[in-house]
Design a protein around this motif. Structure first.
Motif, PDB file in Angstrom:
ATOM      1  N   SER A 125       3.727   4.436  -1.360  1.00 51.93           N
ATOM      2  CA  SER A 125       2.780   4.262  -2.125  1.00 51.93           C
ATOM      3  C   SER A 125       1.672   4.213  -1.245  1.00 51.93           C
ATOM      4  CB  SER A 125       2.626   3.005  -2.908  1.00 51.93           C
ATOM      5  OG  SER A 125       3.187   1.882  -2.158  1.00 51.93           O
ATOM      6  N   VAL A 126       0.300   4.541  -1.902  1.00 46.61           N
ATOM      7  CA  VAL A 126      -0.910   4.306  -1.127  1.00 46.61           C
ATOM      8  C   VAL A 126      -1.813   3.614  -1.931  1.00 46.61           C
ATOM      9  CG1 VAL A 126      -2.924   5.813  -0.629  1.00 46.61           C
ATOM     10  CG2 VAL A 126      -0.629   6.708  -0.261  1.00 46.61           C
ATOM     11  N   GLU A 127      -2.653   2.552  -1.131  1.00 47.97           N
ATOM     12  CA  GLU A 127      -3.549   1.773  -1.963  1.00 47.97           C
ATOM     13  C   GLU A 127      -4.839   2.527  -1.739  1.00 47.97           C
ATOM     14  OE1 GLU A 127      -4.340  -1.903   0.299  1.00 47.97           O
ATOM     15  OE2 GLU A 127      -2.388  -2.568   0.026  1.00 47.97           O
ATOM     16  N   HIS A 136      -3.371  -3.696  -8.752  1.00 51.83           N
ATOM     17  CA  HIS A 136      -2.751  -4.808  -8.055  1.00 51.83           C
ATOM     18  C   HIS A 136      -4.272  -5.555  -7.537  1.00 51.83           C
ATOM     19  CE1 HIS A 136      -0.307  -7.296  -5.782  1.00 51.83           C
ATOM     20  NE2 HIS A 136      -0.861  -7.309  -4.560  1.00 51.83           N
ATOM     21  N   HIS A 173      -7.486  -3.421  -6.188  1.00 53.25           N
ATOM     22  CA  HIS A 173      -7.121  -1.872  -6.086  1.00 53.25           C
ATOM     23  C   HIS A 173      -6.078  -1.382  -6.808  1.00 53.25           C
ATOM     24  CE1 HIS A 173      -4.428  -4.599  -3.308  1.00 53.25           C
ATOM     25  NE2 HIS A 173      -3.453  -3.487  -3.572  1.00 53.25           N
ATOM     26  N   LEU A 228      -2.224   0.835  -6.582  1.00 50.80           N
ATOM     27  CA  LEU A 228      -1.130   1.257  -5.809  1.00 50.80           C
ATOM     28  C   LEU A 228      -0.790   2.637  -6.574  1.00 50.80           C
ATOM     29  CD1 LEU A 228       0.985  -1.998  -5.304  1.00 50.80           C
ATOM     30  CD2 LEU A 228      -0.722  -0.749  -3.673  1.00 50.80           C
ATOM     31  N   ARG A 288     -11.552   2.117   0.000  1.00 50.65           N
ATOM     32  CA  ARG A 288     -10.216   1.874   1.059  1.00 50.65           C
ATOM     33  C   ARG A 288      -8.922   2.952   0.441  1.00 50.65           C
ATOM     34  NH1 ARG A 288      -9.348  -2.902  -0.017  1.00 50.65           N
ATOM     35  NH2 ARG A 288      -7.368  -3.107  -1.371  1.00 50.65           N
ATOM     36  N   ARG A 308       0.600   1.883   2.432  1.00 54.21           N
ATOM     37  CA  ARG A 308       1.220   0.458   1.984  1.00 54.21           C
ATOM     38  C   ARG A 308       2.542   0.740   2.425  1.00 54.21           C
ATOM     39  NH1 ARG A 308       2.833  -2.884  -1.883  1.00 54.21           N
ATOM     40  NH2 ARG A 308       1.774  -4.898  -1.876  1.00 54.21           N
ATOM     41  N   ARG A 309       3.111  -0.354   3.014  1.00 57.14           N
ATOM     42  CA  ARG A 309       4.368  -0.944   3.247  1.00 57.14           C
ATOM     43  C   ARG A 309       4.670  -1.907   2.401  1.00 57.14           C
ATOM     44  NH1 ARG A 309       6.862  -4.739   6.211  1.00 57.14           N
ATOM     45  NH2 ARG A 309       4.953  -5.255   7.257  1.00 57.14           N
ATOM     46  N   THR A 321       6.389  -5.225   0.625  1.00 58.37           N
ATOM     47  CA  THR A 321       6.675  -6.410   1.051  1.00 58.37           C
ATOM     48  C   THR A 321       8.262  -6.678   0.979  1.00 58.37           C
ATOM     49  OG1 THR A 321       6.519  -7.613  -0.975  1.00 58.37           O
ATOM     50  CG2 THR A 321       4.388  -7.358   0.669  1.00 58.37           C
TER      51      THR A 321
END
Length: 328
Positions: A232-234, A260, A263, A265, A289, A293-294, A296
């Motif tokens: 995924s990308v923020e 989220h 922003h 995802l 931005r 995204r890594r 969690t």
């Protein structure tokens, strides 16, 4: 610590098919576990997933109904062959509250047959040297926890097993524990740890094992964990009021976008970030931005279980949230 042992290709722990049943309730069901030598491995799962049972089996405090394995090269069913090289803290440490911390360690060192010189080293490593001559009855919960870890280090173990070691620790104590664990692994010690503080495990550990309902969902390093997850990308607009408009733009372009906080995802690979930027620009939206995204540890766990966390991100335009157990 003594000089680190020579590197070994043999894992510190390798067990397969572990099963343990209590009064008709299955705590472990065909559990497989590999802990690489010299790693800092996190054992993650909901309450009742089998974490503590697994640790008790490794320590010889309980016996499996089925399964095989080795710990430090010795058979799992012969714990006396390896326990002298293992340190552990399972749940709350058992301490004499009327004695000082140092005296407690002296009693334990006598029982273990180790030199008193190890006491000073263990106290320094855990940051308890300045409090060691106070009665344990005057200790906070966090101080007792750190003394319990010091006790686990008395034999200068090759394998350290810690069940919820951050219990009662304040942020400073947690940071000190993180530094301690990294120091130990740099000296060649293997650490297996469970904790409710997933963000701390995420920041500290290099190998991860996810348990669910007594079986292994995943085990591997950070790269393998990342590869198992949906990329995924923020993306965040320069003006927060444009967030719904940005979500609609991505949806029209064929992307799945989830809101989220401030922003979105967007489910896509990092290589498509340029396309996202162009999509936003085509709708007159400037991105403040755009970053890969890594996930969690909590998100990775729920992804593997196939459920969403209670505070999960929402699909853009949806107000609902999915429910699931917390992976503690």
């Amino acid at each position: 610590m003594t000089a680190p042992p020579a590197p070994s290709l043999e894992p510190a722990v390798h067990v397969a098919g572990l099963r343990r049943t209590y009064a008709g309730r299955t705590a472990l069901h065909h559990l497989d576990l590999t802990v690489p030598a010299g790693s800092l491995t996190a054992l993650i799962g909901p309450n009742g997933s089998g974490k503590t049972t697994t640790m008790r089996l490794l320590l010889g405090l309980d016996r499996p109904d089925a399964g095989t394995g080795t710990v430090l090269g010795a058979p799992l069913h012969r714990p006396a062959r390896y326990l002298t090289k293992v340190g552990a803290l399972i749940e709350q440490p058992a301490l004499y509250t009327r004695l000082t911390g140092r005296t407690n360690l002296r009693v334990l060192s006598r029982l273990a047959g180790v030199d008193d010189a190890h006491i000073s080293r263990a106290l320094q490593l855990t940051g308890m040297d300045q409090q060691a001559d106070r009665p344990v009855a005057t200790y906070s919960l966090g101080m007792r926890q750190r003394l319990g870890i010091a006790a686990a280090l008395l034999t200068e173990p090759r394998l350290l097993i810690l069940d919820e070691p951050t219990n009662g620790l304040d942020p400073l104590g947690t940071a000190q524990l993180r530094r301690l664990l990294r120091t130990l692994t740099s000296d060649g010690v293997t650490v297996l740890i469970s904790s409710h503080q997933l963000n701390e495990l995420d920041a500290t550990c290099d190998h991860f094992v996810f348990l669910h309902q007594g079986t292994t969902l995943f085990q591997g390093d950070r790269n393998a964990l990342g590869a198992s997850q949906r990329p995924s990308v923020e993306a965040a607009p320069e003006h927060p009021t444009q967030l719904p408009e940005l979500a609609d733009a991505f949806t029209e372009a064929g992307y799945r976008a989830r809101r989220h906080e401030d922003h979105l995802l967007v489910d896509t690979a990092a290589g498509r970030a340029g396309d996202l930027n162009r999509t936003a620009a085509a709708h007159g939206i400037t991105l403040a931005r755009l970053a890969v995204r890594r996930p969690t540890l909590e998100e990775a766990f729920f992804s593997l279980v196939g459920q969403g966390p209670q505070s999960a991100t929402e699909d853009a335009g949806s107000a609902g949230t999915s429910q699931g157990p917390h992976p503690c």
